[in-house]
Design a protein around this motif. Structure first.
Motif, PDB file in Angstrom:
ATOM      1  N   GLY B  25      53.942  39.558  39.951  1.00  0.00           N
ATOM      2  CA  GLY B  25      53.111  39.355  40.522  1.00  0.00           C
ATOM      3  C   GLY B  25      52.374  38.947  39.548  1.00  0.00           C
ATOM      4  O   GLY B  25      52.155  39.550  38.104  1.00  0.00           O
ATOM      5  N   SER B  26      50.439  38.120  40.125  1.00  0.00           N
ATOM      6  CA  SER B  26      49.497  38.015  39.017  1.00  0.00           C
ATOM      7  C   SER B  26      48.585  38.879  39.953  1.00  0.00           C
ATOM      8  O   SER B  26      47.056  38.531  38.907  1.00  0.00           O
ATOM      9  CB  SER B  26      49.972  36.067  38.813  1.00  0.00           C
ATOM     10  OG  SER B  26      49.369  35.873  40.424  1.00  0.00           O
ATOM     11  N   THR B  27      48.562  39.255  41.091  1.00  0.00           N
ATOM     12  CA  THR B  27      47.663  40.019  41.581  1.00  0.00           C
ATOM     13  C   THR B  27      48.237  41.810  41.705  1.00  0.00           C
ATOM     14  O   THR B  27      49.795  41.818  42.339  1.00  0.00           O
ATOM     15  CB  THR B  27      46.616  39.469  42.681  1.00  0.00           C
ATOM     16  OG1 THR B  27      48.635  39.513  43.760  1.00  0.00           O
ATOM     17  CG2 THR B  27      46.304  38.880  41.779  1.00  0.00           C
ATOM     18  N   GLY B  29      48.036  42.907  44.752  1.00  0.00           N
ATOM     19  CA  GLY B  29      48.733  43.026  45.893  1.00  0.00           C
ATOM     20  C   GLY B  29      50.341  41.797  46.139  1.00  0.00           C
ATOM     21  O   GLY B  29      50.796  42.554  46.812  1.00  0.00           O
ATOM     22  N   GLN B  30      50.056  41.372  45.048  1.00  0.00           N
ATOM     23  CA  GLN B  30      51.468  40.812  44.791  1.00  0.00           C
ATOM     24  C   GLN B  30      52.926  41.271  44.097  1.00  0.00           C
ATOM     25  O   GLN B  30      53.295  41.439  45.138  1.00  0.00           O
ATOM     26  CB  GLN B  30      51.382  39.125  44.219  1.00  0.00           C
ATOM     27  CG  GLN B  30      50.044  38.651  44.311  1.00  0.00           C
ATOM     28  CD  GLN B  30      50.385  37.266  43.585  1.00  0.00           C
ATOM     29  OE1 GLN B  30      50.748  36.998  42.688  1.00  0.00           O
ATOM     30  NE2 GLN B  30      49.085  35.731  44.449  1.00  0.00           N
ATOM     31  N   CYS B  31      51.902  42.282  43.146  1.00  0.00           N
ATOM     32  CA  CYS B  31      53.304  43.352  42.816  1.00  0.00           C
ATOM     33  C   CYS B  31      53.563  44.307  43.475  1.00  0.00           C
ATOM     34  O   CYS B  31      54.322  44.685  44.445  1.00  0.00           O
ATOM     35  CB  CYS B  31      52.463  44.267  41.965  1.00  0.00           C
ATOM     36  SG  CYS B  31      52.336  42.576  40.345  1.00  0.00           S
ATOM     37  N   ALA B  33      53.523  43.779  47.258  1.00  0.00           N
ATOM     38  CA  ALA B  33      54.160  43.263  48.305  1.00  0.00           C
ATOM     39  C   ALA B  33      55.797  43.130  47.464  1.00  0.00           C
ATOM     40  O   ALA B  33      56.664  43.216  48.416  1.00  0.00           O
ATOM     41  CB  ALA B  33      53.715  41.546  48.628  1.00  0.00           C
ATOM     42  N   ASP B  34      55.908  42.540  46.822  1.00  0.00           N
ATOM     43  CA  ASP B  34      56.648  43.120  46.403  1.00  0.00           C
ATOM     44  C   ASP B  34      58.144  44.388  45.408  1.00  0.00           C
ATOM     45  O   ASP B  34      59.234  44.154  46.131  1.00  0.00           O
ATOM     46  CB  ASP B  34      56.951  41.911  44.383  1.00  0.00           C
ATOM     47  CG  ASP B  34      58.287  42.167  43.822  1.00  0.00           C
ATOM     48  OD1 ASP B  34      59.527  42.027  44.413  1.00  0.00           O
ATOM     49  OD2 ASP B  34      58.535  41.522  42.531  1.00  0.00           O
ATOM     50  N   GLN B  37      59.182  45.582  48.923  1.00  0.00           N
ATOM     51  CA  GLN B  37      60.231  44.105  49.560  1.00  0.00           C
ATOM     52  C   GLN B  37      61.014  44.876  49.068  1.00  0.00           C
ATOM     53  O   GLN B  37      61.784  44.832  50.023  1.00  0.00           O
ATOM     54  CB  GLN B  37      59.988  42.228  48.755  1.00  0.00           C
ATOM     55  CG  GLN B  37      60.879  41.823  49.465  1.00  0.00           C
ATOM     56  CD  GLN B  37      60.611  40.180  49.387  1.00  0.00           C
ATOM     57  OE1 GLN B  37      59.981  40.129  48.233  1.00  0.00           O
ATOM     58  NE2 GLN B  37      61.201  39.194  49.684  1.00  0.00           N
ATOM     59  N   MET B  71      43.572  44.995  45.777  1.00  0.00           N
ATOM     60  CA  MET B  71      44.790  43.945  45.876  1.00  0.00           C
ATOM     61  C   MET B  71      44.332  42.890  45.387  1.00  0.00           C
ATOM     62  O   MET B  71      46.012  42.274  45.013  1.00  0.00           O
ATOM     63  CB  MET B  71      45.227  43.788  47.152  1.00  0.00           C
ATOM     64  CG  MET B  71      45.036  44.946  47.891  1.00  0.00           C
ATOM     65  SD  MET B  71      46.757  46.283  47.320  1.00  0.00           S
ATOM     66  CE  MET B  71      48.208  45.808  48.364  1.00  0.00           C
TER      67      MET B  71
END
Lengths: 248, 90
Positions: B25-27, B29-31, B33-34, B37, B71
Motif C-alpha cells: 500500500g502507499s498509505t 490506510g491502504q496498508c 486494509a491489506d 484482508q 490513515m
C-alpha cells in the motif's frame, strides 16, 4: 549535609560516575509527589525511598484487597482491609527511617490536585486511569513541574518523562480517551516500569544521563523487547500547546 | 511495495500470533486494509462500527506518531508501521 550514616548507606550509588556526595545531597533535599500507590506506586516509592529522596508525599484513596497482592508489593495478606496509605507507610518507614514519608488518603481530582502537588519538585504518575493522568499532566504544566509517566497492562508497559514547555507532554502523545475497564497485570510489569520511573527521577534530581523525554518507551514482556517511539511536542496540544508557544 | 506492520502484543492473537506482517500500500490506510484482508479478525479490534480507528489505537510510522489523519499518511517501500494500544493501568 550528609551524615556518616548517609555516606555509608548510599556509598554504592554515590560511587556511580557523576553522582557523588553532591548528587546524594540533591536527593536528600528533593521533594517528590507520587500519585497512586498501586503496582507502579509501590515500586517507585520503594526505590526512591531506598535511594534517599528526602521527602515523599503519596496520595491514594484505596483499601487493600486480596486481588491487589500479586503486584502491589507493599501490601501483604495481613493488610487486607487496611487503607493502602497506612499499610504502605508502615513498610516504607521501616525501609528507610530517614526519609520523610507523608501519606494522604483521598481521591486525586480537580478539587484536590493543586494542594497535593504544591511545594513538590516532581510528580510521579502512577495512576490507574487516564482522566487522573491527564489531571496530573495539567498540574505539572501549570506548576512547571516535571512529570514521570508510567502505565502497565498485562506484560506491557509504557514510560515517558515530561519537562513542561520543553518536551512532549502526556496529551501530546495520548490523543484520545479510553474506556475504563478491568486491567490484567502481571506483578513484574509495574516493577519494571516503576523502576524505569524511579531511575528517571533520580537521574533528573542528580543531573546525570539522558532523560526519557520526547521518547515513549514501550516494554513488551512477552517478546522481552523494549521499543522506543519518537514523540514531539504538539503545538496544537490542548494541554501544553499554548505553554510551549509562549516560551519559544 | 512492501511495508512491515508491527502488531501490538495484545492484538497478535487476531493475526495468527504474528508480531510482524508484510503488507502492500502507499498509505497507512491502504496498508492496514491489506492487513485486515489477511487477518479479518483484526478489523473489529482496530475499527469501530463507523469505520473509524478505535479511540485507543495509536499508529506510528518509522517509530514516529502518525497522528492526526493517520490513515492518509503516505508510506514508502521499506517503511514500518507500528500499531499500539493505549494502556492506562497502574
Amino acid at each position: 549535609m550528609l551524615t556518616s550514616y548517609d555516606r555509608e548507606r548510599y556509598d554504592r550509588q554515590m560511587i556511580i560516575q557523576g553522582f557523588g556526595r553532591e548528587g546524594q545531597e540533591k536527593l536528600k533535599r528533593a521533594k517528590v509527589f507520587i500519585a497512586g500507590v498501586g503496582g507502579l506506586g509501590c515500586a517507585v516509592a520503594i526505590y526512591l525511598i531506598a535511594a534517599g529522596v528526602g521527602r515523599i508525599r503519596i496520595a491514594d484513596h484505596g483499601v487493600v484487597e486480596l486481588s491487589n497482592l500479586n503486584r502491589q508489593i507493599l501490601y501483604w495478606d495481613d493488610d487486607i482491609g487496611k487503607d493502602k496509605v497506612d499499610s504502605a507507610v508502615e513498610k516504607l518507614k521501616q525501609l528507610n527511617h530517614q526519609v520523610e514519608v507523608e501519606m494522604v488518603k483521598g481521591t486525586i481530582d480537580e478539587s484536590s490536585i493543586s494542594k497535593l502537588v504544591a511545594g513538590f519538585d516532581l510528580i510521579i504518575d502512577a495512576m490507574d486511569n487516564l482522566p487522573t493522568r491527564y489531571l496530573l499532566n495539567q498540574a505539572a504544566l501549570e506548576n512547571n513541574t516535571p512529570l514521570f509517566h508510567g502505565a502497565v497492562q498485562g506484560l506491557e508497559g509504557r514510560a515517558m518523562t515530561v519537562i513542561p514547555g520543553q518536551t512532549a507532554c502526556l496529551r501530546c502523545v495520548y490523543h484520545r480517551k479510553l474506556p475504563q475497564t478491568k486491567v490484567p497485570v502481571l506483578g513484574a510489569t509495574p516493577a519494571i516500569i516503576g523502576s524505569v520511573q524511579a531511575t528517571e527521577v533520580i537521574k533528573y534530581i542528580v543531573g546525570i544521563g539522558k532523560l526519557l523525554t520526547n521518547r515513549l518507551l514501550v516494554y513488551n514482556g512477552l517478546s522481552m523487547k523494549f521499543t522506543e517511539f519518537r514523540v514531539k511536542l504538539d503545538p496544537d496540544c490542548e494541554h501544553c500547546g499554548q505553554l510551549a508557544g509562549g516560551r519559544s | 511495495m512492501s511495508v512491515k506492520v508491527n502488531i501490538n502484543q495484545d492484538l497478535q492473537q487476531y493475526a495468527a500470533k504474528q508480531e510482524v506482517v508484510e503488507v502492500g500500500g502507499s498509505t497507512v490506510g491502504q496498508c492496514i486494509a491489506d492487513l485486515v484482508q489477511q487477518f479479518p479478525d483484526l478489523k473489529p479490534e482496530l475499527f469501530g462500527k463507523d469505520g473509524e480507528l478505535l479511540e485507543y489505537i495509536e499508529i506510528y510510522v518509522n517509530m514516529e506518531s502518525a497522528y492526526p489523519e493517520e490513515m492518509a499518511k503516505p508510506v514508502s517501500d521499506g517503511d514500518e508501521i507500528s500499531i499500539i494500544q493505549m494502556i492506562f493501568g497502574g
